[in-house]
Motif scaffolding. Structure first.
Motif, PDB file in Angstrom:
ATOM      1  N   TRP A   1      -0.588   7.249 -10.510  1.00 31.87           N
ATOM      2  CA  TRP A   1      -1.700   7.519  -9.603  1.00 31.87           C
ATOM      3  C   TRP A   1      -2.089   8.988  -9.582  1.00 31.87           C
ATOM      4  CZ3 TRP A   1      -3.276   3.037  -7.040  1.00 31.87           C
ATOM      5  CH2 TRP A   1      -2.344   1.991  -6.968  1.00 31.87           C
ATOM      6  N   ASP A   2      -3.378   9.228  -9.418  1.00 31.99           N
ATOM      7  CA  ASP A   2      -3.869  10.511  -8.930  1.00 31.99           C
ATOM      8  C   ASP A   2      -3.868  10.374  -7.412  1.00 31.99           C
ATOM      9  OD1 ASP A   2      -5.294  12.646  -7.958  1.00 31.99           O
ATOM     10  OD2 ASP A   2      -6.891  12.513  -9.442  1.00 31.99           O
ATOM     11  N   HIS A   3      -2.799  10.839  -6.778  1.00 30.21           N
ATOM     12  CA  HIS A   3      -2.614  10.557  -5.363  1.00 30.21           C
ATOM     13  C   HIS A   3      -3.613  11.311  -4.480  1.00 30.21           C
ATOM     14  CE1 HIS A   3      -0.149  14.090  -6.283  1.00 30.21           C
ATOM     15  NE2 HIS A   3      -0.364  14.476  -5.035  1.00 30.21           N
ATOM     16  N   VAL A   4      -4.181  12.395  -4.990  1.00 29.64           N
ATOM     17  CA  VAL A   4      -5.142  13.136  -4.176  1.00 29.64           C
ATOM     18  C   VAL A   4      -6.421  12.320  -3.972  1.00 29.64           C
ATOM     19  CG1 VAL A   4      -6.559  15.223  -4.030  1.00 29.64           C
ATOM     20  CG2 VAL A   4      -4.215  15.357  -4.917  1.00 29.64           C
ATOM     21  N   SER A   5      -6.867  11.655  -5.026  1.00 29.10           N
ATOM     22  CA  SER A   5      -8.071  10.824  -4.922  1.00 29.10           C
ATOM     23  C   SER A   5      -7.750   9.365  -4.636  1.00 29.10           C
ATOM     24  CB  SER A   5      -8.880  10.915  -6.222  1.00 29.10           C
ATOM     25  OG  SER A   5      -8.155  10.345  -7.300  1.00 29.10           O
TER      26      SER A   5
ATOM     27  N   LYS B   1       0.818  -1.221   0.000  1.00 31.32           N
ATOM     28  CA  LYS B   1       0.000   0.000   0.000  1.00 31.32           C
ATOM     29  C   LYS B   1       0.850   1.268   0.000  1.00 31.32           C
ATOM     30  CE  LYS B   1      -0.794   0.289   5.041  1.00 31.32           C
ATOM     31  NZ  LYS B   1      -0.058  -0.916   5.437  1.00 31.32           N
ATOM     32  N   ILE B   2       0.221   2.333  -0.507  1.00 36.82           N
ATOM     33  CA  ILE B   2       0.803   3.673  -0.519  1.00 36.82           C
ATOM     34  C   ILE B   2      -0.162   4.587   0.223  1.00 36.82           C
ATOM     35  CG2 ILE B   2       1.589   5.592  -1.947  1.00 36.82           C
ATOM     36  CD1 ILE B   2       1.868   3.484  -4.244  1.00 36.82           C
ATOM     37  N   ARG B   3       0.342   5.295   1.205  1.00 38.95           N
ATOM     38  CA  ARG B   3      -0.492   6.211   1.995  1.00 38.95           C
ATOM     39  C   ARG B   3      -0.121   7.643   1.654  1.00 38.95           C
ATOM     40  NH1 ARG B   3      -1.127   6.669   8.653  1.00 38.95           N
ATOM     41  NH2 ARG B   3      -1.427   8.913   8.689  1.00 38.95           N
ATOM     42  N   ILE B   4      -1.136   8.461   1.368  1.00 39.42           N
ATOM     43  CA  ILE B   4      -0.948   9.883   1.123  1.00 39.42           C
ATOM     44  C   ILE B   4      -1.501  10.640   2.328  1.00 39.42           C
ATOM     45  CG2 ILE B   4      -1.337  11.799  -0.453  1.00 39.42           C
ATOM     46  CD1 ILE B   4       0.181   9.428  -1.679  1.00 39.42           C
TER      47      ILE B   4
ATOM     48  N   CYS C   1      -6.778   7.349  -6.997  1.00 35.83           N
ATOM     49  CA  CYS C   1      -7.231   6.637  -8.190  1.00 35.83           C
ATOM     50  C   CYS C   1      -6.040   6.152  -9.013  1.00 35.83           C
ATOM     51  CB  CYS C   1      -8.119   7.541  -9.027  1.00 35.83           C
ATOM     52  SG  CYS C   1      -8.715   6.797 -10.555  1.00 35.83           S
ATOM     53  N   LEU C   2      -6.086   4.879  -9.417  1.00 36.15           N
ATOM     54  CA  LEU C   2      -5.075   4.317 -10.307  1.00 36.15           C
ATOM     55  C   LEU C   2      -5.376   4.755 -11.735  1.00 36.15           C
ATOM     56  CD1 LEU C   2      -2.689   2.422 -10.908  1.00 36.15           C
ATOM     57  CD2 LEU C   2      -4.334   0.530 -11.036  1.00 36.15           C
TER      58      LEU C   2
ATOM     59  N   GLU D   1      -4.515  13.445   9.343  1.00 35.31           N
ATOM     60  CA  GLU D   1      -5.430  13.519   8.208  1.00 35.31           C
ATOM     61  C   GLU D   1      -4.876  12.738   7.022  1.00 35.31           C
ATOM     62  OE1 GLU D   1      -7.627  16.793   5.300  1.00 35.31           O
ATOM     63  OE2 GLU D   1      -6.474  17.464   7.041  1.00 35.31           O
ATOM     64  N   ILE D   2      -5.477  11.600   6.731  1.00 33.69           N
ATOM     65  CA  ILE D   2      -5.085  10.784   5.593  1.00 33.69           C
ATOM     66  C   ILE D   2      -5.865  11.257   4.372  1.00 33.69           C
ATOM     67  CG2 ILE D   2      -5.002   8.454   4.633  1.00 33.69           C
ATOM     68  CD1 ILE D   2      -4.864   7.380   7.480  1.00 33.69           C
ATOM     69  N   GLN D   3      -5.149  11.662   3.336  1.00 32.21           N
ATOM     70  CA  GLN D   3      -5.802  12.131   2.126  1.00 32.21           C
ATOM     71  C   GLN D   3      -6.361  10.956   1.316  1.00 32.21           C
ATOM     72  OE1 GLN D   3      -6.452  15.193   1.068  1.00 32.21           O
ATOM     73  NE2 GLN D   3      -7.375  14.468  -0.853  1.00 32.21           N
ATOM     74  N   SER D   4      -5.543   9.900   1.152  1.00 32.89           N
ATOM     75  CA  SER D   4      -5.983   8.752   0.363  1.00 32.89           C
ATOM     76  C   SER D   4      -5.040   7.577   0.568  1.00 32.89           C
ATOM     77  CB  SER D   4      -6.023   9.104  -1.130  1.00 32.89           C
ATOM     78  OG  SER D   4      -4.710   9.348  -1.616  1.00 32.89           O
ATOM     79  N   PHE D   5      -5.483   6.412   0.100  1.00 33.25           N
ATOM     80  CA  PHE D   5      -4.621   5.242  -0.027  1.00 33.25           C
ATOM     81  C   PHE D   5      -4.594   4.868  -1.507  1.00 33.25           C
ATOM     82  CE2 PHE D   5      -5.534   4.685   4.496  1.00 33.25           C
ATOM     83  CZ  PHE D   5      -4.276   4.346   4.977  1.00 33.25           C
ATOM     84  N   CYS D   6      -3.418   4.608  -2.035  1.00 35.21           N
ATOM     85  CA  CYS D   6      -3.272   4.155  -3.422  1.00 35.21           C
ATOM     86  C   CYS D   6      -3.070   2.648  -3.387  1.00 35.21           C
ATOM     87  CB  CYS D   6      -2.095   4.850  -4.088  1.00 35.21           C
ATOM     88  SG  CYS D   6      -2.247   6.651  -4.172  1.00 35.21           S
ATOM     89  N   LEU D   7      -4.114   1.904  -3.704  1.00 40.78           N
ATOM     90  CA  LEU D   7      -4.112   0.445  -3.585  1.00 40.78           C
ATOM     91  C   LEU D   7      -4.259  -0.196  -4.956  1.00 40.78           C
ATOM     92  CD1 LEU D   7      -6.504   0.155  -0.490  1.00 40.78           C
ATOM     93  CD2 LEU D   7      -3.995   0.298  -0.513  1.00 40.78           C
TER      94      LEU D   7
END
Length: 432
Positions: A232-236, A176-179, A238-239, A192-198
């Protein structure tokens, strides 16, 4: 049933540390880490640099696992298995800060404003320490950082700040990638977690941000043990696109079932994403990718094969000089002194791999044509002529592969072995 015991040879390979390379944003200097040693060469003055540290020894005492320059190049950080993070001023190469960690350090980054150093340990916690100088340009030594965020019980493999400084991206061996939103009130942590890139199916090994001035938002690239590079769109979270590097480089067949994929071990990109360079485990060369930010896609532009005995362990792109620097090497892989040697290769005009412009083609520079020449090679490689060291470098490449798999690949255990490991855990607390 007997518990599996590692041999001394396996332990030695599991501890192998790859050579790392980093370059000043304006190509003023270049840094190489090998074992416990940081080697610096000044590309402007064309001379070797000696690191100084008044408080303790100028070098680390154990394998260095992470190095980086700050965004403006005024600071440089190194960290590793000795549980120390050192911050250096690049104008004097004097150590201005030494931070102690409770556990071994696996990643390090300097904030874009140069006010903070962040680092991650093997337990999965990211720590932060403020860099505040006194009137004489000195920073206190021996301080301890405060926790910022955590991937608890999962090794953090990469740590990067977004180009706008709003986010901090962390990747781990649990796919996993945590933003995380970089907080304004740091002592309270980053909650505040913005997103996870899974989406990756194996450990995430490396991260890189790209950004175009015409686009308000930057994008994130990631490499993994599943032999892919993803956009990735790391803000959302989204792959956007996936590039199967293993198959593109010919290391995997389309119909082949593989248990251990060739891992993507390092990734570096021009800030605008026009060129992305990727190192693949076991591949004698480098893969050049093109990222089309407008269509949000990524694809292979060129596969650059090199001599059979050169397998890069780390690379870095210099956008200011249009060069790709690659290093091969590792420590703790032999009992001879040859394990302390590194090997450098440099490609010039590297942007021509993804450009249709006429002009000079990309070329792997001969040693005499590398910036800094023999002085640089003697400082960074440890020797100028390495023709007789092929066997040592082959052993280094094999040991790094084993070390990465042992450290990052998730191990699968039978029910019996799992129960046995639980019973023998050294952190169990027994009631008297």
């Amino acid at each position: 049933m007997e518990e599996e015991i590692l041999t001394e040879e396996t332990r030695r390979e599991a501890d192998a540390a790859p050579a790392l390379i980093s370059i000043h944003p304006l190509q003023k200097s270049i840094a190489l880490a090998l074992g416990s040693e940081v080697r610096i060469f000044d590309l402007e003055k064309e001379n070797a640099v000696t690191l100084t540290d008044e408080a303790c020894s100028p070098s680390h005492s154990d394998a260095i696992r992470a190095i980086c320059f700050g965004a403006n190049g005024s600071l440089f950080a190194s960290a590793g298995d000795d549980k120390l993070v050192k911050v250096w001023r690049t104008d004097t190469w004097h150590c201005i800060k030494t931070v102690h960690s409770d556990k071994r350090v696996s990643a390090v980054a300097i904030s874009l404003d140069g006010l903070f150093v962040t680092f991650a340990d093997k337990f999965g916690i990211v720590w932060i320490e403020r860099l505040e100088e006194d009137g004489q340009g000195q920073i206190s030594v021996g301080t301890k950082a405060v926790p910022l965020l955590g991937h608890y019980c999962s090794i953090i493999t990469s740590l990067k700040f977004s180009p706008d400084g709003r986010f901090i991206a962390t990747a781990d061996r649990d796919f996993k990638i945590r933003i995380t939103v970089f907080p304004k009130c740091l002592p309270k942590g980053a909650h505040e977690i913005q997103s996870f890139c899974l989406g990756h199916t194996d450990f995430v090994s490396c991260l890189a941000f790209i950004h175009l001035p015409d686009f308000r938002q930057s994008l994130l690239l990631s490499g993994s043990g599943d032999a892919t590079v993803r956009l990735w769109d790391h803000v959302s979270g989204c792959l956007l696109d996936t590039c199967d590097i293993g198959k593109q480089a010919g290391l995997l067949k389309s119909n082949e079932i593989i248990k251990d994929f060739p891992a993507v071990t390092d990734i570096n990109a021009f800030p605008d994403g026009s060129l992305v360079a990727v190192v693949i485990q076991g591949f004698h060369g480098v893969v050049i990718l093109k990222c089309d930010v407008s269509s949000r896609s990524i694809f292979v532009a060129k596969i650059v094969s090199m001599e059979e005995n050169f397998t890069p362990t780390s690379l870095v792109l210099s956008s200011s000089a249009n060069m790709l620097w690659m290093v091969m090497g590792a420590t703790n892989v032999s009992k001879s002194g040859s394990s302390e040697l590194a090997r450098l290769l440099v490609i010039s005009n590297v942007d021509k791999y993804v450009s249709n412009e006429q002009g000079d083609c990309p070329v792997i520079l001969e040693d005499k044509n590398i910036p800094g020449g023999e002085k640089l090679l003697l400082k960074l490689q440890g020797s100028v002529h390495l023709a007789k060291q092929d066997a040592a470098f082959t052993a280094a490449a094999a040991a790094v592969k084993v070390a990465m798999q042992n450290l990052l690949a998730k191990k699968q255990y039978s029910v019996e072995k799992r129960d046995l490991r639980k019973r023998n855990r050294n952190d169990r607390k027994f009631k008297k």
